[in-house]
Design a protein around this motif. Structure first.
Motif, PDB file in Angstrom:
ATOM      1  N   GLY A   1       1.161  -1.073  -0.068  1.00 63.82           N
ATOM      2  CA  GLY A   1      -0.047  -0.431   0.081  1.00 63.82           C
ATOM      3  C   GLY A   1       0.767   1.074   0.037  1.00 63.82           C
ATOM      4  O   GLY A   1       2.014   1.277  -0.296  1.00 63.82           O
ATOM      5  N   ALA A   2       0.143   1.947   0.400  1.00 64.70           N
ATOM      6  CA  ALA A   2       0.554   3.456  -0.033  1.00 64.70           C
ATOM      7  C   ALA A   2       0.319   4.474   1.400  1.00 64.70           C
ATOM      8  O   ALA A   2      -0.552   4.228   1.742  1.00 64.70           O
ATOM      9  N   GLN A   3       0.982   5.096   1.801  1.00 64.40           N
ATOM     10  CA  GLN A   3       0.737   6.658   2.583  1.00 64.40           C
ATOM     11  C   GLN A   3       1.243   7.976   2.198  1.00 64.40           C
ATOM     12  O   GLN A   3       1.811   7.879   1.545  1.00 64.40           O
ATOM     13  N   TYR A   4       0.025   8.864   3.148  1.00 63.73           N
ATOM     14  CA  TYR A   4      -0.184  10.112   2.721  1.00 63.73           C
ATOM     15  C   TYR A   4      -0.360  10.801   3.584  1.00 63.73           C
ATOM     16  O   TYR A   4      -1.034  10.879   4.545  1.00 63.73           O
ATOM     17  N   ASP A   5       1.430  11.990   4.265  1.00 64.71           N
ATOM     18  CA  ASP A   5       1.000  12.663   5.630  1.00 64.71           C
ATOM     19  C   ASP A   5      -0.356  13.812   5.068  1.00 64.71           C
ATOM     20  O   ASP A   5       0.821  14.624   4.710  1.00 64.71           O
ATOM     21  N   LEU A   6      -0.872  14.353   5.635  1.00 65.06           N
ATOM     22  CA  LEU A   6      -1.803  14.944   5.481  1.00 65.06           C
ATOM     23  C   LEU A   6      -1.687  15.984   6.245  1.00 65.06           C
ATOM     24  O   LEU A   6      -1.840  17.181   5.971  1.00 65.06           O
TER      25      LEU A   6
END
Length: 216
Positions: free
Chosen positions: A36-41
């Motif tokens: 998967g992937a993660q994005y720091d908002l």
């Protein structure tokens, strides 16, 4: 892009339901893997998405005395996609680790099966072992369903580019037929006429361990 991260998970999956005496047992756990992937908002909120492949199984033979007399079992491969939001309690820009919680929505696909005494594999949904689809008030269940993934974990920052963590996740699902077992036994003659002898054989398997009639 410092806010974007590719992510992977490796762990174990457990089933919790009618065919298992303990919620978590290593004896019936199966290997699971995710990409998967993660994005720091923000400094504390991260958007995450994972595709997970695993399998689940449970067997009455490993349960209580009553369960062993019932003698049902199931197995299923699982494909699961989740979209979740993670809240980290600490800021990794200033701390080397942080605990976190997460929650979101998911979609998963299953197709439970069992094997008869000869070892032949049978998918359970088409057999309608509890009268799904032909008994009034008992609808056939879908093999692709929604879920609500929730959980908690902790992340350790190895360096600017790499993180290592541990996580516990739980799936709230909205069907009681993941294991093809939910309510009461359907009438034997009705099931025989609607789905045939194999459906009757796999709906009640107590007679494989001790002689006795099909339940009322």
């Amino acid at each position: 892009a410092q806010n974007f991260h590719f992510s992977g998970r490796l762990g174990i999956a457990n089933y919790q339901g009618d065919l298992k005496a303990k919620a978590i047992s290593l004896s019936q756990a199966k290997l699971m893997g995710s990409l998967g992937a993660q994005y720091d908002l923000s400094e504390h909120i991260t958007a995450r998405s994972y595709l997970t492949l695993t399998s689940l199984e449970a067997d009455d033979k490993k349960g209580t005395y009553f369960m062993r007399q019932r003698n049902l079992n199931f197995r299923s491969k699982i494909a699961d996609w989740e979209l979740t939001a993670q809240y980290s309690f600490l800021n990794l820009n200033y701390h080397w680790w942080t605990p976190y919680v997460f929650a979101g929505v998911g979609v998963y696909h299953f197709n439970s099966y069992t094997k008869d005494t000869s070892g032949k594999k049978y998918f359970l949904q088409p057999l309608s072992t509890e009268g799904e689809g032909f008994i009034t008030g008992v609808k056939n269940y879908k093999l692709t369903q929604f879920s609500v993934p929730v959980g908690f974990g902790a992340t350790y920052s190895l360096n600017e580019d790499m993180r290592l963590g541990i996580e516990f996740g739980y799936r709230k699902i909205f069907t009681d037929y993941l294991d093809d077992v939910s309510n009461n036994y359907v009438d034997e003659a009705t099931l025989l006429n609607a789905k045939g002898a194999k459906a009757v054989e796999l709906a009640y398997r107590g007679n494989e361990v001790q002689a006795g009639p099909y339940p009322a």
